[in-house]
Design an enzyme around this catalytic site. Sequence first.
Site, PDB file in Angstrom:
ATOM      1  N   GLY A  39     -36.916 -11.861 -29.804  1.00 27.96           N
ATOM      2  CA  GLY A  39     -37.262 -12.782 -28.727  1.00 27.96           C
ATOM      3  C   GLY A  39     -38.686 -13.311 -28.727  1.00 27.96           C
ATOM      4  O   GLY A  39     -39.189 -13.694 -27.678  1.00 27.96           O
ATOM      5  N   SER A  40     -39.347 -13.369 -29.901  1.00 28.66           N
ATOM      6  CA  SER A  40     -40.728 -13.888 -29.876  1.00 28.66           C
ATOM      7  C   SER A  40     -40.747 -15.384 -29.545  1.00 28.66           C
ATOM      8  O   SER A  40     -41.623 -15.855 -28.831  1.00 28.66           O
ATOM      9  CB  SER A  40     -41.458 -13.603 -31.193  1.00 28.66           C
ATOM     10  OG  SER A  40     -41.028 -14.469 -32.214  1.00 28.66           O
ATOM     11  N   ASN A  41     -39.754 -16.139 -30.031  1.00 28.34           N
ATOM     12  CA  ASN A  41     -39.682 -17.554 -29.649  1.00 28.34           C
ATOM     13  C   ASN A  41     -39.336 -17.695 -28.167  1.00 28.34           C
ATOM     14  O   ASN A  41     -39.840 -18.588 -27.499  1.00 28.34           O
ATOM     15  CB  ASN A  41     -38.664 -18.313 -30.511  1.00 28.34           C
ATOM     16  CG  ASN A  41     -39.316 -18.953 -31.722  1.00 28.34           C
ATOM     17  OD1 ASN A  41     -40.287 -19.697 -31.595  1.00 28.34           O
ATOM     18  ND2 ASN A  41     -38.786 -18.671 -32.894  1.00 28.34           N
ATOM     19  N   GLU A  73     -43.491 -21.683 -35.886  1.00 28.86           N
ATOM     20  CA  GLU A  73     -42.343 -21.885 -34.987  1.00 28.86           C
ATOM     21  C   GLU A  73     -42.813 -21.901 -33.538  1.00 28.86           C
ATOM     22  O   GLU A  73     -42.350 -22.699 -32.721  1.00 28.86           O
ATOM     23  CB  GLU A  73     -41.305 -20.770 -35.167  1.00 28.86           C
ATOM     24  CG  GLU A  73     -40.484 -20.871 -36.432  1.00 28.86           C
ATOM     25  CD  GLU A  73     -39.453 -19.760 -36.541  1.00 28.86           C
ATOM     26  OE1 GLU A  73     -38.957 -19.269 -35.504  1.00 28.86           O
ATOM     27  OE2 GLU A  73     -39.131 -19.361 -37.673  1.00 28.86           O
ATOM     28  N   HIS A 126     -34.976 -23.412 -36.800  1.00 26.44           N
ATOM     29  CA  HIS A 126     -34.474 -22.808 -38.042  1.00 26.44           C
ATOM     30  C   HIS A 126     -35.642 -22.564 -38.988  1.00 26.44           C
ATOM     31  O   HIS A 126     -36.478 -23.451 -39.161  1.00 26.44           O
ATOM     32  CB  HIS A 126     -33.443 -23.748 -38.677  1.00 26.44           C
ATOM     33  CG  HIS A 126     -32.804 -23.164 -39.895  1.00 26.44           C
ATOM     34  ND1 HIS A 126     -31.870 -22.149 -39.810  1.00 26.44           N
ATOM     35  CD2 HIS A 126     -32.972 -23.429 -41.210  1.00 26.44           C
ATOM     36  CE1 HIS A 126     -31.494 -21.824 -41.056  1.00 26.44           C
ATOM     37  NE2 HIS A 126     -32.155 -22.588 -41.906  1.00 26.44           N
ATOM     38  N   LEU A 146     -21.737 -21.309 -32.429  1.00 25.79           N
ATOM     39  CA  LEU A 146     -20.994 -21.775 -31.251  1.00 25.79           C
ATOM     40  C   LEU A 146     -19.875 -22.718 -31.697  1.00 25.79           C
ATOM     41  O   LEU A 146     -20.029 -23.459 -32.668  1.00 25.79           O
ATOM     42  CB  LEU A 146     -21.945 -22.491 -30.291  1.00 25.79           C
ATOM     43  CG  LEU A 146     -23.027 -21.592 -29.666  1.00 25.79           C
ATOM     44  CD1 LEU A 146     -24.134 -22.432 -29.045  1.00 25.79           C
ATOM     45  CD2 LEU A 146     -22.420 -20.647 -28.630  1.00 25.79           C
ATOM     46  N   MET A 179     -27.749 -15.443 -33.326  1.00 25.95           N
ATOM     47  CA  MET A 179     -27.069 -15.236 -34.602  1.00 25.95           C
ATOM     48  C   MET A 179     -25.548 -15.405 -34.534  1.00 25.95           C
ATOM     49  O   MET A 179     -24.801 -14.770 -35.274  1.00 25.95           O
ATOM     50  CB  MET A 179     -27.419 -13.838 -35.159  1.00 25.95           C
ATOM     51  CG  MET A 179     -28.904 -13.614 -35.360  1.00 25.95           C
ATOM     52  SD  MET A 179     -29.749 -14.924 -36.267  1.00 25.95           S
ATOM     53  CE  MET A 179     -29.300 -14.512 -37.929  1.00 25.95           C
ATOM     54  N   ASP A 226     -26.596 -25.936 -38.917  1.00 24.14           N
ATOM     55  CA  ASP A 226     -27.948 -26.400 -39.274  1.00 24.14           C
ATOM     56  C   ASP A 226     -27.962 -27.819 -39.834  1.00 24.14           C
ATOM     57  O   ASP A 226     -28.701 -28.123 -40.770  1.00 24.14           O
ATOM     58  CB  ASP A 226     -28.613 -25.421 -40.274  1.00 24.14           C
ATOM     59  CG  ASP A 226     -28.778 -24.026 -39.687  1.00 24.14           C
ATOM     60  OD1 ASP A 226     -28.958 -23.915 -38.459  1.00 24.14           O
ATOM     61  OD2 ASP A 226     -28.721 -23.047 -40.445  1.00 24.14           O
TER      62      ASP A 226
END
Length: 192
Positions: free
Chosen positions: A20-22, A179, A114, A98, A95, A150
């Site tokens: 969860g760093s982003n 990012e 990405h 959908l 990860m 992607d």
Amino acid sequence: MVKLTGLKKIKTAVFISGAGSNLKNLIKFSKIKNSPISIDLIFSNNSKAKGLRFSRQFKIKENVSSFKNPKVAETKILNILKKENIKFICLAGFMKVLSKDFIKKFSGRIINIHPSLLPKYKGLDTHMKAIKNRDKIAGCTVHFVTAKLDSGKIILRKEVKISKRDTPTSLAKKILKEEHKLYPAAIKKIFN
């Protein structure tokens, strides 16, 4: 493109699977005055995702649904998103893929970050592929999510030089730093 209406921030959900760093970075970004989004829901397919601690830290609603049965999980998520009036989704290390139906319901309103310079190296192991192929440059991309993995329209990309000493781990760290700058910049670009 999604247009910002009035001065209200767009109610946003962030989907995560890991550290969860982003997510943490997006939460901080959402708190600044000129940020177009507010983060109102954190969703994870992994109950052990370290990033879920940020929902408690920042007092944001969270939901965890295993994707053992993706159709059931997606129906549940869509109901929650509707109930919470979520208008925008950021995938941040989520990860799971959908379904086409899910994406259609949020068409043009789901973005992903990405860790490669798309269209190069879709999917997993991007850093290893870049090093193995002796690329001089790697990077990250924020793009709209479509049914093809992607492959959605690119919003922003950022290049990162690969040094001779880089390993997949050291390259991942360098790209992650970028990012954290690129994701908020891409969101601003969408809404401005």
